[in-house]
Design a protein around this motif. Structure first.
Motif, PDB file in Angstrom:
ATOM      1  N   LYS A   1       0.872  -1.176   0.000  1.00  0.00           N
ATOM      2  CA  LYS A   1       0.000   0.000   0.000  1.00  0.00           C
ATOM      3  C   LYS A   1       0.903   1.219   0.000  1.00  0.00           C
ATOM      4  N   LYS A   2       0.647   2.108  -0.917  1.00  0.00           N
ATOM      5  CA  LYS A   2       1.419   3.345  -0.996  1.00  0.00           C
ATOM      6  C   LYS A   2       0.491   4.477  -1.386  1.00  0.00           C
ATOM      7  N   SER A   3       0.985   5.704  -1.244  1.00  0.00           N
ATOM      8  CA  SER A   3       0.193   6.870  -1.629  1.00  0.00           C
ATOM      9  C   SER A   3       1.034   7.843  -2.433  1.00  0.00           C
ATOM     10  N   LEU A   4       0.404   8.444  -3.430  1.00  0.00           N
ATOM     11  CA  LEU A   4       1.005   9.533  -4.190  1.00  0.00           C
ATOM     12  C   LEU A   4       0.403  10.843  -3.687  1.00  0.00           C
ATOM     13  N   LYS A   5       1.258  11.853  -3.642  1.00  0.00           N
ATOM     14  CA  LYS A   5       0.801  13.152  -3.144  1.00  0.00           C
ATOM     15  C   LYS A   5       0.980  14.215  -4.209  1.00  0.00           C
ATOM     16  N   CYS A   6       0.014  15.103  -4.291  1.00  0.00           N
ATOM     17  CA  CYS A   6       0.068  16.238  -5.203  1.00  0.00           C
ATOM     18  C   CYS A   6      -0.312  17.493  -4.426  1.00  0.00           C
ATOM     19  N   GLU A   7       0.404  18.557  -4.678  1.00  0.00           N
ATOM     20  CA  GLU A   7       0.105  19.837  -4.041  1.00  0.00           C
ATOM     21  C   GLU A   7       0.202  20.939  -5.077  1.00  0.00           C
ATOM     22  N   GLN A   8      -0.794  21.805  -5.099  1.00  0.00           N
ATOM     23  CA  GLN A   8      -0.733  22.951  -6.018  1.00  0.00           C
ATOM     24  C   GLN A   8      -0.746  24.242  -5.212  1.00  0.00           C
ATOM     25  N   HIS A   9       0.106  25.156  -5.677  1.00  0.00           N
ATOM     26  CA  HIS A   9       0.304  26.437  -4.987  1.00  0.00           C
ATOM     27  C   HIS A   9      -0.235  27.572  -5.842  1.00  0.00           C
ATOM     28  N   LEU A  10      -1.266  27.288  -6.626  1.00  0.00           N
ATOM     29  CA  LEU A  10      -1.768  28.234  -7.612  1.00  0.00           C
ATOM     30  C   LEU A  10      -3.133  28.794  -7.252  1.00  0.00           C
ATOM     31  N   GLY A  11      -3.723  28.337  -6.165  1.00  0.00           N
ATOM     32  CA  GLY A  11      -5.054  28.806  -5.797  1.00  0.00           C
ATOM     33  C   GLY A  11      -6.150  28.276  -6.697  1.00  0.00           C
ATOM     34  N   HIS A  12      -5.901  27.152  -7.331  1.00  0.00           N
ATOM     35  CA  HIS A  12      -6.879  26.560  -8.239  1.00  0.00           C
ATOM     36  C   HIS A  12      -7.944  25.780  -7.485  1.00  0.00           C
ATOM     37  N   ASN A  13      -9.076  25.589  -8.164  1.00  0.00           N
ATOM     38  CA  ASN A  13     -10.194  24.911  -7.531  1.00  0.00           C
ATOM     39  C   ASN A  13     -10.445  23.507  -8.058  1.00  0.00           C
ATOM     40  N   ALA A  14      -9.870  23.182  -9.202  1.00  0.00           N
ATOM     41  CA  ALA A  14     -10.067  21.862  -9.802  1.00  0.00           C
ATOM     42  C   ALA A  14      -8.734  21.123  -9.837  1.00  0.00           C
ATOM     43  N   MET A  15      -8.776  19.836  -9.528  1.00  0.00           N
ATOM     44  CA  MET A  15      -7.570  19.012  -9.557  1.00  0.00           C
ATOM     45  C   MET A  15      -7.880  17.683 -10.230  1.00  0.00           C
ATOM     46  N   TYR A  16      -6.864  17.139 -10.901  1.00  0.00           N
ATOM     47  CA  TYR A  16      -7.046  15.967 -11.750  1.00  0.00           C
ATOM     48  C   TYR A  16      -5.930  14.954 -11.501  1.00  0.00           C
ATOM     49  N   TRP A  17      -6.264  13.684 -11.627  1.00  0.00           N
ATOM     50  CA  TRP A  17      -5.269  12.613 -11.744  1.00  0.00           C
ATOM     51  C   TRP A  17      -5.367  12.023 -13.145  1.00  0.00           C
ATOM     52  N   TYR A  18      -4.185  11.925 -13.797  1.00  0.00           N
ATOM     53  CA  TYR A  18      -4.084  11.292 -15.100  1.00  0.00           C
ATOM     54  C   TYR A  18      -3.103  10.124 -15.015  1.00  0.00           C
ATOM     55  N   LYS A  19      -3.332   9.123 -15.864  1.00  0.00           N
ATOM     56  CA  LYS A  19      -2.373   8.051 -16.080  1.00  0.00           C
ATOM     57  C   LYS A  19      -1.774   8.226 -17.464  1.00  0.00           C
ATOM     58  N   GLN A  20      -0.430   8.219 -17.527  1.00  0.00           N
ATOM     59  CA  GLN A  20       0.249   8.345 -18.813  1.00  0.00           C
ATOM     60  C   GLN A  20       1.064   7.094 -19.081  1.00  0.00           C
ATOM     61  N   SER A  21       0.672   6.375 -20.112  1.00  0.00           N
ATOM     62  CA  SER A  21       1.405   5.186 -20.560  1.00  0.00           C
ATOM     63  C   SER A  21       2.027   5.498 -21.916  1.00  0.00           C
ATOM     64  N   ALA A  22       3.144   4.848 -22.187  1.00  0.00           N
ATOM     65  CA  ALA A  22       3.879   5.117 -23.426  1.00  0.00           C
ATOM     66  C   ALA A  22       2.988   4.890 -24.649  1.00  0.00           C
ATOM     67  N   LYS A  23       3.063   5.822 -25.582  1.00  0.00           N
ATOM     68  CA  LYS A  23       2.393   5.739 -26.869  1.00  0.00           C
ATOM     69  C   LYS A  23       0.867   5.677 -26.757  1.00  0.00           C
ATOM     70  N   LYS A  24       0.321   6.099 -25.631  1.00  0.00           N
ATOM     71  CA  LYS A  24      -1.136   6.139 -25.458  1.00  0.00           C
ATOM     72  C   LYS A  24      -1.539   7.534 -25.028  1.00  0.00           C
ATOM     73  N   PRO A  25      -2.756   7.929 -25.356  1.00  0.00           N
ATOM     74  CA  PRO A  25      -3.240   9.232 -24.870  1.00  0.00           C
ATOM     75  C   PRO A  25      -3.342   9.257 -23.357  1.00  0.00           C
ATOM     76  N   LEU A  26      -3.262  10.448 -22.812  1.00  0.00           N
ATOM     77  CA  LEU A  26      -3.469  10.590 -21.371  1.00  0.00           C
ATOM     78  C   LEU A  26      -4.849  10.066 -21.001  1.00  0.00           C
ATOM     79  N   GLU A  27      -4.900   9.322 -19.896  1.00  0.00           N
ATOM     80  CA  GLU A  27      -6.172   8.799 -19.405  1.00  0.00           C
ATOM     81  C   GLU A  27      -6.576   9.570 -18.158  1.00  0.00           C
ATOM     82  N   LEU A  28      -7.685  10.253 -18.225  1.00  0.00           N
ATOM     83  CA  LEU A  28      -8.186  10.954 -17.047  1.00  0.00           C
ATOM     84  C   LEU A  28      -8.759   9.924 -16.080  1.00  0.00           C
ATOM     85  N   MET A  29      -8.282   9.986 -14.827  1.00  0.00           N
ATOM     86  CA  MET A  29      -8.740   9.010 -13.831  1.00  0.00           C
ATOM     87  C   MET A  29      -9.797   9.623 -12.916  1.00  0.00           C
ATOM     88  N   PHE A  30      -9.437  10.715 -12.271  1.00  0.00           N
ATOM     89  CA  PHE A  30     -10.316  11.340 -11.276  1.00  0.00           C
ATOM     90  C   PHE A  30     -10.257  12.852 -11.439  1.00  0.00           C
TER      91      PHE A  30
END
Lengths: 114, 113
Positions: free
Chosen positions: A18-47
């Motif tokens: 079990k592990k966790s990835l962390k993301c932090e934005q310092h831009l004052g934005h209201n929307a946040m996204y997780w994408y999966k990027q695999s080689a030679k494939k389009p970005l996949e929006l996850m959440f």
């Protein structure tokens, strides 16, 4: 720190870990996204989160569990992953949840599942 | 079905030469069009975008792109590439009615000295 930061930058884990990835934005934005990027494939929006509320789950397996405690932080909790989950996981943010809003990306976490 | 096609997986260009990266899309609504660049070890950065108006748009780092509705294309150009342009380039399409972007698979640009 400015922009969007992600930790760790690299992660190797076994299928039972079990592990966790962390993301932090310092831009004052209201929307946040997780994408999966695999080689030679389009970005996949996850959440997608808007004002801390999840607005999108693109049929992502339950072994991926997102968490957004506030508008600045986003986590992706990982549990019993499969080797095919190895990829670059990108976090992004935008001021508003709208297609005409520029998305700002972090450098990603390179995940390897053994 | 909505889709974005970047026909070239890799392109190799000599430093100082001109560059054109192709992007074709299939989208029902009037599209918002984007080009993003991903340098090695970095996240994606917006190069330019088109929503409406003048079909030739200027972006950062000397890039430009032209929207051609009749061809469903939004090709990226640069008159003279620099070694620092070596990166992967992604085309994306969106619309006012949907915040989700449809992404191409990317084109990796290799610069020959």
């Amino acid at each position: 720190e400015t922009g969007v930061t992600q930790t760790p930058r690299h992660l190797v884990m076994g299928m039972t870990n079990k592990k966790s990835l962390k993301c932090e934005q310092h831009l004052g934005h209201n929307a946040m996204y997780w994408y999966k990027q695999s080689a030679k494939k389009p970005l996949e929006l996850m959440f997608v989160y808007n004002f801390k509320e999840q607005t999108e789950n693109n049929s992502v397996p339950s072994r991926f569990s997102p968490e957004c405690p506030n508008s600045s932080h986003l986590f992706l909790h990982l549990h019993t992953l499969q080797p095919e989950d190895s990829a670059l996981y990108l976090c992004a943010s935008s001021l508003r949840l709208a297609a005409d809003n520029e998305q700002f990306f972090g450098p990603g976490t390179r995940l390897t599942v053994l | 079905a909505q889709s974005v096609t970047q026909p070239d997986i890799h392109i190799t260009v000599s430093e100082g030469a001109s560059l054109e990266l192709r992007c074709n899309y299939s989208y029902g609504a009037t599209p918002y069009l984007f080009w993003y660049v991903q340098s090695p070890g970095q996240g994606l950065q917006l190069l330019l975008k088109y929503f409406s108006g003048d079909t030739l748009v200027q972006g950062i780092k000397g890039f430009e792109a032209e929207f051609k509705r009749s061809q469903s294309s939004f090709n990226l150009r640069k008159p003279s590439v620099h070694w620092s342009d070596a990166a992967e380039y992604f085309c994306a399409v969106g619309a006012q009615s949907n915040y989700q972007l449809i992404w191409g698979a990317g084109t990796k640009l290799i610069i020959k000295p």
